[in-house]
Enzyme design. Structure first.
Site, PDB file in Angstrom:
ATOM      1  N   THR A 164      -5.910  -5.801   2.117  1.00 43.26           N
ATOM      2  CA  THR A 164      -5.248  -6.940   2.744  1.00 43.26           C
ATOM      3  C   THR A 164      -3.912  -6.617   3.224  1.00 43.26           C
ATOM      4  O   THR A 164      -3.069  -7.535   3.494  1.00 43.26           O
ATOM      5  CB  THR A 164      -5.229  -8.194   1.872  1.00 43.26           C
ATOM      6  OG1 THR A 164      -4.452  -7.771   0.582  1.00 43.26           O
ATOM      7  CG2 THR A 164      -6.648  -8.738   1.356  1.00 43.26           C
ATOM      8  N   PHE A 207      -0.444  -7.128  12.628  1.00 45.30           N
ATOM      9  CA  PHE A 207       0.507  -6.301  11.622  1.00 45.30           C
ATOM     10  C   PHE A 207       0.029  -4.998  11.033  1.00 45.30           C
ATOM     11  O   PHE A 207       0.440  -4.031  10.931  1.00 45.30           O
ATOM     12  CB  PHE A 207       1.293  -7.233  10.674  1.00 45.30           C
ATOM     13  CG  PHE A 207       2.233  -6.495   9.660  1.00 45.30           C
ATOM     14  CD1 PHE A 207       1.772  -6.472   8.577  1.00 45.30           C
ATOM     15  CD2 PHE A 207       3.566  -5.987  10.092  1.00 45.30           C
ATOM     16  CE1 PHE A 207       2.675  -5.609   7.580  1.00 45.30           C
ATOM     17  CE2 PHE A 207       4.366  -5.162   9.263  1.00 45.30           C
ATOM     18  CZ  PHE A 207       3.984  -5.045   8.057  1.00 45.30           C
ATOM     19  N   ASN A 208      -1.120  -5.307   9.995  1.00 45.80           N
ATOM     20  CA  ASN A 208      -1.834  -4.342   8.914  1.00 45.80           C
ATOM     21  C   ASN A 208      -2.056  -3.043  10.025  1.00 45.80           C
ATOM     22  O   ASN A 208      -2.124  -1.918   9.539  1.00 45.80           O
ATOM     23  CB  ASN A 208      -2.934  -4.873   8.353  1.00 45.80           C
ATOM     24  CG  ASN A 208      -2.431  -5.836   7.313  1.00 45.80           C
ATOM     25  OD1 ASN A 208      -1.343  -5.749   6.794  1.00 45.80           O
ATOM     26  ND2 ASN A 208      -3.296  -6.882   6.895  1.00 45.80           N
ATOM     27  N   ASP A 240      -0.560  -5.628  -0.058  1.00 47.67           N
ATOM     28  CA  ASP A 240       0.924  -5.427   0.170  1.00 47.67           C
ATOM     29  C   ASP A 240       1.910  -6.857  -0.057  1.00 47.67           C
ATOM     30  O   ASP A 240       2.319  -7.523   0.720  1.00 47.67           O
ATOM     31  CB  ASP A 240       1.304  -5.108   1.441  1.00 47.67           C
ATOM     32  CG  ASP A 240       0.939  -5.953   2.534  1.00 47.67           C
ATOM     33  OD1 ASP A 240       1.402  -5.690   3.816  1.00 47.67           O
ATOM     34  OD2 ASP A 240      -0.076  -6.767   2.336  1.00 47.67           O
ATOM     35  N   ASP A 298      -1.310 -12.456   0.428  1.00 47.01           N
ATOM     36  CA  ASP A 298      -1.687 -11.693  -0.390  1.00 47.01           C
ATOM     37  C   ASP A 298      -1.894 -12.122  -1.703  1.00 47.01           C
ATOM     38  O   ASP A 298      -2.856 -12.243  -2.597  1.00 47.01           O
ATOM     39  CB  ASP A 298      -1.050 -10.128  -0.859  1.00 47.01           C
ATOM     40  CG  ASP A 298      -0.980  -9.411   0.832  1.00 47.01           C
ATOM     41  OD1 ASP A 298      -0.012  -9.557   1.405  1.00 47.01           O
ATOM     42  OD2 ASP A 298      -1.717  -8.658   0.795  1.00 47.01           O
ATOM     43  N   HIS A 319      -4.118 -15.648   6.284  1.00 46.28           N
ATOM     44  CA  HIS A 319      -5.172 -14.419   6.562  1.00 46.28           C
ATOM     45  C   HIS A 319      -5.740 -13.672   5.487  1.00 46.28           C
ATOM     46  O   HIS A 319      -6.970 -13.519   5.597  1.00 46.28           O
ATOM     47  CB  HIS A 319      -4.020 -13.289   7.270  1.00 46.28           C
ATOM     48  CG  HIS A 319      -2.973 -13.757   8.201  1.00 46.28           C
ATOM     49  ND1 HIS A 319      -3.725 -13.915   9.464  1.00 46.28           N
ATOM     50  CD2 HIS A 319      -1.818 -14.011   8.336  1.00 46.28           C
ATOM     51  CE1 HIS A 319      -2.751 -14.507  10.312  1.00 46.28           C
ATOM     52  NE2 HIS A 319      -1.615 -14.724   9.548  1.00 46.28           N
ATOM     53  N   ASP A 320      -5.145 -13.170   4.399  1.00 46.41           N
ATOM     54  CA  ASP A 320      -5.547 -12.449   3.544  1.00 46.41           C
ATOM     55  C   ASP A 320      -6.742 -13.291   2.404  1.00 46.41           C
ATOM     56  O   ASP A 320      -7.648 -12.543   1.859  1.00 46.41           O
ATOM     57  CB  ASP A 320      -4.475 -11.804   2.325  1.00 46.41           C
ATOM     58  CG  ASP A 320      -3.666 -11.137   3.134  1.00 46.41           C
ATOM     59  OD1 ASP A 320      -2.632 -10.533   2.864  1.00 46.41           O
ATOM     60  OD2 ASP A 320      -4.059 -10.487   4.240  1.00 46.41           O
ATOM     61  N   ASN A 334       4.215  -5.449   4.006  1.00 49.49           N
ATOM     62  CA  ASN A 334       4.949  -6.573   4.024  1.00 49.49           C
ATOM     63  C   ASN A 334       6.298  -6.149   3.222  1.00 49.49           C
ATOM     64  O   ASN A 334       7.440  -6.667   3.861  1.00 49.49           O
ATOM     65  CB  ASN A 334       4.554  -7.746   3.229  1.00 49.49           C
ATOM     66  CG  ASN A 334       3.459  -8.275   4.128  1.00 49.49           C
ATOM     67  OD1 ASN A 334       3.342  -8.251   5.377  1.00 49.49           O
ATOM     68  ND2 ASN A 334       2.276  -8.781   3.307  1.00 49.49           N
TER      69      ASN A 334
HETATM   70  O1  RIB Z   1      -1.238  -9.901  10.184  1.00 49.06           O
HETATM   71  C1  RIB Z   1      -1.174 -10.609   9.009  1.00 49.06           C
HETATM   72  C2  RIB Z   1      -1.133  -9.511   7.750  1.00 49.06           C
HETATM   73  O2  RIB Z   1      -0.134  -8.868   7.752  1.00 49.06           O
HETATM   74  C3  RIB Z   1      -1.621 -10.181   6.395  1.00 49.06           C
HETATM   75  O3  RIB Z   1      -2.092  -9.272   5.607  1.00 49.06           O
HETATM   76  C4  RIB Z   1      -0.145 -10.329   5.942  1.00 49.06           C
HETATM   77  O4  RIB Z   1      -0.155 -10.336   4.326  1.00 49.06           O
HETATM   78  C5  RIB Z   1       0.619  -9.214   6.353  1.00 49.06           C
HETATM   79  O5  RIB Z   1       0.521  -7.956   5.668  1.00 49.06           O
HETATM   80 CA    CA Z   2      -1.356  -8.609   3.571  1.00 48.25          CA
END
Ligand code: RIB
Ligand code: CA
Length: 306
Positions: free
Chosen positions: A123, A164-165, A9, A14, A237-238, A38
């Protein structure tokens, strides 16, 4: 040669993960799919097409996926990644052929067509992944690993307990967790350990390539958001999830039993990770450690290679 499908996303982290993936010579990227997360899927799909073209990889087909999560609604918040999803990086528009095949259908087709097994990387929220697994459960036999950035064994980020994901589509995560697909979870408990150092930022700023300049622009925006929000350093993160997929072992993983909260308004999207689980009851390899230095070095090396 490792075969990979990426679902994402984009999103600034990403994009950095995509630079890292597309620079890897020993990986064949079969396709990249955009999902709602996102940013709305139209923006994510446009960003993904432009990222592929910008890195000279218009050979990688890009597919548009889910518009909405499986059950819950969707509200786009530009806080972290900006209205355009890339912190204002403004990449040139891709002129690559537009793929009319939906990402979910394309993912099932690519998995069946691939000679041998495929490493599937996600991701963003798992909406496309869940739809593909529901549409054609037999695809599980073609997946050697589904490596996902998401969840947490500790605290959340979008809520006190949810990452979040997962929070964006917890029902999709539940489908994936219960599907029997070989799942590896790369959660906040490890990704919160990985951020660029000041030396890393300076090194990227010294790189001459256009990809490095775009990465510098995205990271500057991303770091400022983190600073303004009091979240500390901007987390990659990704990038961690992509590197665990293409350099297995960069994270230390433990077989666990993972469940996802989908009913409670208070804890919706929480991943409940039981590391007491017997191996035979485990449904997910959960990242519990990460070589943060190796992640940063691999990402910088990838960005410099374009
Ligand atoms: O919590 C982090 C994730 O949420 C990452 O993948 C960032 O790109 C958002 O999508
Ligand atoms: Ca992401």
């Amino acid at each position: 040669m490792r075969q990979v499908i990426l679902d994402c996303d984009p999103g600034i982290d990403d994009a950095l993960a995509i630079f890292t993936l597309l620079a890897e010579p020993d990986v064949a990227v079969l396709g990249m799919c955009a999902t709602v997360g996102n940013v709305p899927v139209d923006i994510g799909y446009r960003n993904l097409r432009n990222l592929a073209a910008f890195t000279g990889r218009s050979d990688v087909p890009v597919f548009r996926g889910a518009e909405l999560p499986l059950v819950r609604g969707y509200a786009f918040d530009p806080l972290v990644h900006g209205e355009d999803g890339l912190g204002g990086a403004e990449l040139p528009e891709s002129s690559a052929p537009v793929q009319t095949e939906n990402a979910v259908i394309a993912t099932c087709r690519m998995l069946h067509e691939a000679p041998g097994n495929v490493t599937w990387i996600a991701t963003g929220p798992l909406t496309n992944v869940a739809l593909a697994l529901r549409l054609d459960p037999s695809i599980r036999e073609k997946v050697d690993r589904l490596v996902v950035m998401g969840g947490s064994t500790l605290r959340g980020n979008i809520t006190p307990v949810a990452e979040f994901n997962v929070w964006a589509d917890a029902e999709a995560w539940r489908v994936a967790v219960e599907s029997g697909v070989p799942l590896t979870m790369v959660g906040l408990n490890v990704t919160h350990q990985v951020a660029c150092s000041k030396e890393d930022y300076a090194e990227i700023r010294r790189m001459p390539g256009k990809v490095a300049q775009a990465a510098d622009r995205m990271l500057a925006y991303y770091e400022e958001v983190y600073r303004r929000q009091g979240w500390g350093e901007a987390k990659l993160h990704d990038v961690v999830a992509v590197l665990e997929a293409i350099q297995p072992g960069i994270c230390g993983t433990v077989p666990c039993s993972v469940a996802v909260e989908t009913a409670s308004a208070l804890t919706y999207g929480q991943t409940v990770v039981d590391d007491r689980a017997k191996i035979e009851d485990a449904n997910c390899d959960v990242a519990m450690a990460v070589d943060a230095g190796a992640v940063r070095r691999s990402m910088l090396s990838a960005i410099a290679s374009f």
